[in-house]
Scaffold this motif. Structure first.
Motif, short mmCIF file in Angstrom:
data_model
loop_
_atom_site.label_atom_id
_atom_site.label_comp_id
_atom_site.label_asym_id
_atom_site.label_seq_id
_atom_site.Cartn_x
_atom_site.Cartn_y
_atom_site.Cartn_z
N ALA A 1 0.90 -1.19 0.04
CA ALA A 1 -0.11 -0.03 -0.19
C ALA A 1 0.78 1.05 -0.03
O ALA A 1 0.41 2.18 -0.49
CB ALA A 1 -0.95 0.06 1.08
N MET A 2 1.96 1.07 0.59
CA MET A 2 2.59 2.32 0.89
C MET A 2 4.02 2.50 -0.08
O MET A 2 4.99 3.23 0.06
CB MET A 2 3.22 2.39 2.14
N GLU A 3 4.10 1.55 -1.15
CA GLU A 3 5.21 1.47 -1.99
C GLU A 3 4.81 2.02 -3.60
O GLU A 3 5.64 1.91 -4.34
CB GLU A 3 5.59 0.02 -2.30
N GLY A 4 3.72 2.93 -3.62
CA GLY A 4 3.39 3.23 -4.91
C GLY A 4 4.36 4.46 -5.20
O GLY A 4 4.83 5.18 -4.21
N ASP A 5 4.57 4.82 -6.41
CA ASP A 5 5.19 6.01 -6.77
C ASP A 5 4.37 7.18 -6.46
O ASP A 5 4.74 8.31 -6.43
CB ASP A 5 5.40 5.98 -8.33
N ILE A 6 2.84 7.15 -6.69
CA ILE A 6 2.10 8.07 -6.34
C ILE A 6 1.10 7.25 -5.32
O ILE A 6 0.66 6.24 -5.73
CB ILE A 6 1.31 8.70 -7.60
N ILE A 7 0.79 8.09 -4.15
CA ILE A 7 -0.08 7.31 -3.05
C ILE A 7 -1.17 8.28 -3.12
O ILE A 7 -1.05 9.27 -2.78
CB ILE A 7 0.62 7.10 -1.68
N LEU A 8 -2.32 7.64 -3.44
CA LEU A 8 -3.70 8.67 -3.22
C LEU A 8 -4.41 7.98 -2.13
O LEU A 8 -4.21 6.77 -1.70
CB LEU A 8 -4.39 8.75 -4.64
N ALA A 9 -5.30 8.83 -1.74
CA ALA A 9 -6.15 8.20 -0.46
C ALA A 9 -7.73 8.94 -0.71
O ALA A 9 -7.75 9.85 -1.27
CB ALA A 9 -5.82 8.53 0.99
N GLU A 10 -8.60 8.20 -0.36
CA GLU A 10 -10.20 8.70 -0.22
C GLU A 10 -10.34 9.58 0.93
O GLU A 10 -9.72 9.20 1.96
CB GLU A 10 -11.06 7.38 -0.41
N PRO A 11 -11.11 10.48 0.75
CA PRO A 11 -11.29 11.35 1.77
C PRO A 11 -11.62 10.56 3.11
O PRO A 11 -12.37 9.75 2.99
CB PRO A 11 -12.39 12.07 1.35
N ARG A 12 -11.07 11.04 4.19
CA ARG A 12 -11.52 10.51 5.76
C ARG A 12 -11.22 9.03 5.92
O ARG A 12 -11.33 8.35 6.72
CB ARG A 12 -13.00 10.65 6.00
N ALA A 13 -10.53 8.32 4.89
CA ALA A 13 -9.92 6.93 5.00
C ALA A 13 -9.04 6.69 6.21
O ALA A 13 -8.29 7.65 6.34
CB ALA A 13 -9.33 6.38 3.74
N VAL A 14 -9.24 5.73 7.08
CA VAL A 14 -8.22 5.58 7.95
C VAL A 14 -7.21 4.63 7.46
O VAL A 14 -7.13 3.60 6.72
CB VAL A 14 -8.73 4.63 9.13
N VAL A 15 -5.86 5.17 7.34
CA VAL A 15 -4.82 4.42 6.97
C VAL A 15 -3.81 4.39 8.23
O VAL A 15 -3.32 5.39 8.92
CB VAL A 15 -4.00 5.33 5.78
N ALA A 16 -3.53 3.29 8.57
CA ALA A 16 -2.64 3.22 9.66
C ALA A 16 -1.66 1.87 9.87
O ALA A 16 -2.11 1.07 9.10
CB ALA A 16 -3.54 2.88 11.13
N PHE A 17 -0.65 1.76 10.57
CA PHE A 17 -0.13 0.53 10.70
C PHE A 17 -0.75 -0.10 11.70
O PHE A 17 -1.33 -1.25 11.33
CB PHE A 17 1.42 0.80 11.17
#
Lengths: 290, 273
Positions: A216-232
């Motif tokens: 998930a964190m290895e993209g050249d470009i990292i996008l996210a949807e609004p308010r998405a929880v992204v965590a380890f």
């Protein structure tokens, strides 16, 4: 001429039933949905028309992988790859088969990720989309193998990879083999990257654990949807560890943007256009203008 | 499997968990002291801080210069607090990667010593990108152009351990464990009862012998008495020297192709059309 029936007393249970006894109209459950964020009752058809976004508060509803693919790719361009991979309970983990059966019924999919070749805005891509309805997108060996094969295919075909993540993390029921999928997928991502090819990830709610700590964190470009929880570690795990409440908005996409871990937040209804632009900007140029 | 076999397996798995976590068990520092010479500790990730949970530097094994990176739980309470009980923050993983890149430049082999209950779960760790730091290590280690061996000396807790265990070979001490989740965590998710950790430990197949059988590790090093690790140090030192000198002779493409395949083949599934 007036019909008699016009003056009949109402009999229907939805209509007036006497003093102080107004009943709520009963409607089929699947016509309306309630927004988990703003609690508004919404017409399901309207939500579907808005790419499964709440028209009142911009909440992004959980979206099954197939629907997402339909919303994203050019019509009829999706060709699925490696659909025949099936999980096995190699550890003989108690209750795992039942869990898999339930997940397969709930999602209508054999496993937690769908992979294939497609076109977005006319540009060919390799695409993977994880499915929140399958044990919350948990990563076992089938998920790892399918994503690895997709990257190998994309490297061979010289295609960019677009990946949508949603995950509770590595799948406990497959033990250490789930953990090893983090290394396996990351290796395939690295070889694709070293071949000079583009990888864009779109992090959706929630993306956590072993998936965050790998592809998930290895993209050249990292996008996210609004308010998405992204965590380890997910918010609940942290609250248990440090025994205090987390600040509002902690680990949401906006927080990650502020801390420098995502490139941009893109609403679902503009992702197709955004990705098309990204793909266009990665075409070879400079051949000279006539 | 009969019931008595299951019980025996359960007890064995859990006794390994206890041994791996036992107070007084040698830590990374002991290994660095006993198997290397001229150790120079190098600090900091050059971005944010120096994480005490990870010790790194350069040293010799006999006449062979190596980079050593170890997750350190600390010896004694005061030191353990300073080292956050071996639960690293993102800056720890970034320090490790910095030292690995340095090793790559000088074509020094890398030894990683793994002993952690897991990467730290906390506000600072999340703010500074724990997931991203681990992901980057895993990805970069896969193509680091120098030999890497990871040795699990105690606990191998999930992603926090894997971030130092993408290697040409992964070895385990007899009483080390390696798992996707702690037995307590697994039991509390599965049975809502952390006390069923013994049962969970058996299902997780986290012992060195289990993992050797699964092809997740290449070597299991016998321990003998917990009070005397001298034979362990001697064995490990000799094995490392031999393995590293052999690996240094391999063309880099071969080394990296083998490393990729080592992880590529791991998985268990059925395939239908």
């Amino acid at each position: 001429m007036l019909k008699k029936s016009l003056f009949r007393k109402p009999k229907n249970e939805l209509e007036y039933q006497g003093e102080g006894k107004v009943q709520r109209p009963s409607v089929p459950d699947d016509l309306y949905v309630s927004c988990p964020e703003c609690k508004q009752t919404l017409l399901k058809a309207e939500v579907e028309e808005h790419c499964f976004i709440c028209p009142k508060c911009n909440y992004h509803f959980k979206l099954q992988a197939r629907r997402r693919i339909r919303l994203l790719v050019d019509n009829n361009s999706f060709q699925e790859l490696n659909a025949g991979l099936q999980p096995v309970n190699w550890l003989e983990f108690p209750g795992y088969e039942e869990k898999l059966t339930a997940a397969q019924q709930k999602s209508g999919e054999p496993e937690g990720v769908i992979c294939g070749a497609a076109q977005i805005g006319g540009y060919p891509v390799a695409l993977f989309v994880m499915d929140p309805a399958f044990i919350l997108g948990s990563m076992g060996t089938v998920v790892g193998e399918k994503i690895t094969r997709l990257f190998e295919y994309a490297t061979q075909q010289r295609l960019p990879v677009i990946g949508y993540t949603v995950s509770g993390g590595a799948r406990m029921q497959e033990g250490i083999l789930s953990l090893m999928q983090m290394a396996k997928t990351s290796g395939a991502v690295k070889l694709h990257s070293d071949a000079g090819l583009l990888y864009v990830t779109v992090l959706t709610n929630p993306t956590t654990g072993g998936v965050t700590a790998s592809f998930a964190m290895e993209g050249d470009i990292i996008l996210a949807e609004p308010r998405a929880v992204v965590a380890f570690a997910g918010p609940r795990v942290i609250e248990q560890t440090i025994r205090q409440k987390l600040p509002n908005g902690f680990q949401r996409a906006e927080f990650l943007l502020e801390k420098g871990f995502v490139d941009a937040i893109v609403s679902r209804n503009s992702q197709r256009e955004y990705l098309t632009t990204v793909l266009r900007l990665h075409q070879k140029g400079g051949a000279g203008r006539d | 499997m009969t019931e008595s076999q299951a019980t025996a397996e359960k007890e064995e798995s859990y006794s390994r968990v206890q041994a791996a976590r036992a107070k007084g068990r040698p830590t990374s520092q002991n290994f660095i002291e006993q198997i290397t010479e001229d150790f120079l500790e190098l600090h900091g990730d050059r971005c944010y801080a120096d994480d005490g949970a990870i010790i790194g530097g350069i040293a010799r094994i006999y006449d062979l210069p190596v980079t050593v990176i170890g997750i350190e739980k600390g010896r004694g309470l005061q030191e353990s607090i300073r080292r956050n009980f071996g639960a690293a923050h993102p800056e720890g993983y970034r320090k490790a990667l910095r030292l690995m890149k340095q090793a790559e430049k000088f074509h020094r082999p890398v030894l990683c010593l793994v002993d952690t209950s897991g990467a730290y779960c906390g506000i600072g760790a999340e703010e500074r990108g724990q997931g991203q730091a681990i992901a980057e290590n895993i990805m970069e280690m896969m193509t680091l152009k120098t030999p890497i061996i990871s040795l699990l000396i105690g606990e191998g807790g999930s992603g926090g351990a894997l971030a130092l265990a993408v290697a040409d070979q992964v070895w385990m001490l007899e009483n080390a464990i390696y798992s996707v989740i702690s037995p307590e965590g697994c039991a509390s998710i599965l049975w809502k009862d952390a006390k069923k950790m013994q049962e969970a430990a058996r299902y997780l197949k986290l012992t060195a012998r289990d993992l050797l059988a699964l092809g997740v590790v290449e070597q299991v090093i016998a321990e003998g008495s917990p009070k005397d690790f001298s034979s362990v140090y001697n064995t490990v030192k000799a094995m490392l020297y031999q393995q590293f000198t052999q690996a240094l002779k391999k063309p880099t493409e071969v080394l990296l192709a083998e490393r990729y395949q080592r992880f590529r083949r791991i998985g268990s599934f059925r395939e239908t059309d």
